[in-house]
Design a protein around this motif. Sequence first.
Motif, PDB file in Angstrom:
ATOM      1  N   ARG A  20       0.822  -1.215   0.000  1.00 14.41           N
ATOM      2  CA  ARG A  20       0.000   0.000   0.000  1.00 14.41           C
ATOM      3  C   ARG A  20       0.851   1.258   0.000  1.00 14.41           C
ATOM      4  NH1 ARG A  20      -4.428  -0.691   4.588  1.00 14.41           N
ATOM      5  NH2 ARG A  20      -2.642  -1.524   5.672  1.00 14.41           N
ATOM      6  N   GLY A  21       1.967   1.225   0.720  1.00 14.84           N
ATOM      7  CA  GLY A  21       2.871   2.376   0.706  1.00 14.84           C
ATOM      8  C   GLY A  21       3.438   2.624  -0.678  1.00 14.84           C
ATOM      9  N   LEU A  22       3.833   1.552  -1.352  1.00 14.21           N
ATOM     10  CA  LEU A  22       4.345   1.669  -2.712  1.00 14.21           C
ATOM     11  C   LEU A  22       3.261   2.166  -3.661  1.00 14.21           C
ATOM     12  CD1 LEU A  22       6.753   1.170  -4.603  1.00 14.21           C
ATOM     13  CD2 LEU A  22       5.954  -1.183  -4.846  1.00 14.21           C
ATOM     14  N   LEU A  23       2.061   1.647  -3.504  1.00 11.73           N
ATOM     15  CA  LEU A  23       0.940   2.079  -4.338  1.00 11.73           C
ATOM     16  C   LEU A  23       0.626   3.554  -4.096  1.00 11.73           C
ATOM     17  CD1 LEU A  23      -0.999   0.802  -6.402  1.00 11.73           C
ATOM     18  CD2 LEU A  23      -2.552   0.331  -4.523  1.00 11.73           C
ATOM     19  N   LEU A  24       0.699   3.983  -2.853  1.00  5.60           N
ATOM     20  CA  LEU A  24       0.460   5.394  -2.540  1.00  5.60           C
ATOM     21  C   LEU A  24       1.523   6.277  -3.178  1.00  5.60           C
ATOM     22  CD1 LEU A  24      -1.256   7.463  -1.062  1.00  5.60           C
ATOM     23  CD2 LEU A  24       0.138   7.048   0.970  1.00  5.60           C
ATOM     24  N   LEU A  25       2.771   5.841  -3.163  1.00  3.55           N
ATOM     25  CA  LEU A  25       3.835   6.610  -3.825  1.00  3.55           C
ATOM     26  C   LEU A  25       3.571   6.761  -5.323  1.00  3.55           C
ATOM     27  CD1 LEU A  25       7.132   5.351  -2.154  1.00  3.55           C
ATOM     28  CD2 LEU A  25       6.136   7.638  -2.054  1.00  3.55           C
ATOM     29  N   VAL A  26       3.093   5.704  -5.951  1.00  9.27           N
ATOM     30  CA  VAL A  26       2.788   5.764  -7.386  1.00  9.27           C
ATOM     31  C   VAL A  26       1.684   6.787  -7.642  1.00  9.27           C
ATOM     32  CG1 VAL A  26       1.828   4.465  -9.325  1.00  9.27           C
ATOM     33  CG2 VAL A  26       3.587   3.433  -7.899  1.00  9.27           C
ATOM     34  N   TYR A  27       0.631   6.766  -6.819  1.00 13.01           N
ATOM     35  CA  TYR A  27      -0.476   7.694  -7.038  1.00 13.01           C
ATOM     36  C   TYR A  27      -0.089   9.141  -6.698  1.00 13.01           C
ATOM     37  CZ  TYR A  27      -3.480   3.751  -8.013  1.00 13.01           C
ATOM     38  OH  TYR A  27      -4.042   2.634  -8.576  1.00 13.01           O
ATOM     39  N   VAL A  28       0.767   9.337  -5.723  1.00 14.27           N
ATOM     40  CA  VAL A  28       1.288  10.681  -5.453  1.00 14.27           C
ATOM     41  C   VAL A  28       2.122  11.147  -6.647  1.00 14.27           C
ATOM     42  CG1 VAL A  28       2.891  11.985  -3.997  1.00 14.27           C
ATOM     43  CG2 VAL A  28       1.165  10.530  -2.952  1.00 14.27           C
ATOM     44  N   GLY A  29       2.848  10.221  -7.261  1.00 18.10           N
ATOM     45  CA  GLY A  29       3.594  10.549  -8.475  1.00 18.10           C
ATOM     46  C   GLY A  29       2.663  10.953  -9.610  1.00 18.10           C
ATOM     47  N   PHE A  30       1.534  10.249  -9.760  1.00 17.91           N
ATOM     48  CA  PHE A  30       0.537  10.645 -10.763  1.00 17.91           C
ATOM     49  C   PHE A  30       0.030  12.054 -10.484  1.00 17.91           C
ATOM     50  CE2 PHE A  30      -1.342   6.379 -12.429  1.00 17.91           C
ATOM     51  CZ  PHE A  30      -0.110   6.036 -12.939  1.00 17.91           C
ATOM     52  N   LEU A  31      -0.275  12.323  -9.223  1.00 18.66           N
ATOM     53  CA  LEU A  31      -0.769  13.647  -8.853  1.00 18.66           C
ATOM     54  C   LEU A  31       0.258  14.724  -9.196  1.00 18.66           C
ATOM     55  CD1 LEU A  31      -2.880  15.443  -7.420  1.00 18.66           C
ATOM     56  CD2 LEU A  31      -1.722  14.885  -5.281  1.00 18.66           C
ATOM     57  N   ALA A  32       1.514  14.486  -8.838  1.00 15.94           N
ATOM     58  CA  ALA A  32       2.574  15.466  -9.121  1.00 15.94           C
ATOM     59  C   ALA A  32       2.776  15.641 -10.613  1.00 15.94           C
ATOM     60  CB  ALA A  32       3.872  15.034  -8.444  1.00 15.94           C
ATOM     61  N   LEU A  33       2.785  14.550 -11.364  1.00 18.39           N
ATOM     62  CA  LEU A  33       2.951  14.636 -12.810  1.00 18.39           C
ATOM     63  C   LEU A  33       1.804  15.398 -13.451  1.00 18.39           C
ATOM     64  CD1 LEU A  33       4.417  13.781 -15.446  1.00 18.39           C
ATOM     65  CD2 LEU A  33       2.960  11.732 -15.410  1.00 18.39           C
ATOM     66  N   GLY A  34       0.590  15.120 -13.004  1.00 16.59           N
ATOM     67  CA  GLY A  34      -0.573  15.817 -13.555  1.00 16.59           C
ATOM     68  C   GLY A  34      -0.544  17.301 -13.266  1.00 16.59           C
ATOM     69  N   LEU A  35      -0.175  17.661 -12.051  1.00 22.87           N
ATOM     70  CA  LEU A  35      -0.109  19.086 -11.715  1.00 22.87           C
ATOM     71  C   LEU A  35       1.009  19.784 -12.475  1.00 22.87           C
ATOM     72  CD1 LEU A  35      -0.765  18.955  -7.866  1.00 22.87           C
ATOM     73  CD2 LEU A  35      -2.348  19.639  -9.687  1.00 22.87           C
ATOM     74  N   TRP A  36       2.134  19.102 -12.625  1.00 27.62           N
ATOM     75  CA  TRP A  36       3.238  19.678 -13.392  1.00 27.62           C
ATOM     76  C   TRP A  36       2.836  19.854 -14.852  1.00 27.62           C
ATOM     77  CZ3 TRP A  36       6.027  17.535 -17.465  1.00 27.62           C
ATOM     78  CH2 TRP A  36       7.125  18.287 -17.897  1.00 27.62           C
TER      79      TRP A  36
END
Length: 128
Positions: A20-36
């Motif tokens: 779950r921690g790894l999955l959360l990191l991936v989704y935070v990465g999606f969020l950051a990529l989308g905002l960027w």
Amino acid sequence: MTEPPGFPIERVLQGYSFFRGLLLLVYVGFLALGLWTQSNPELPAQAGPMGLVIAGMGALFGAGVVASFFAPREPWAWSVHGALIALGIPLCVTTPFALAMGWVWLHPAVKEHFGVETNEAMAREDES
């Protein structure tokens, strides 16, 4: 004959927390990529709306992962966690972990930990 050792439910739950921690990191990465992507003026105009979609997916699925940390040990939560495991399969980073967790998640000891009725538990009730 001796009884086989018990199923290590604590290790399964530790592995699931890591997943779950790894999955959360991936989704935070999606969020950051989308905002960027949405805020970068050097990208084509079509990138802005797509960035919002990617950020929205990261935020939505990331919130689901965070909520799973607070889910109780109930039968419905076992299903929610199973769906979360399935969401990790298409992501390249989490695929091996999701496949392994999915296989272990179906074990009767994990189901019993969450209070899910299994065929073995029902058979034991019928015998008594």
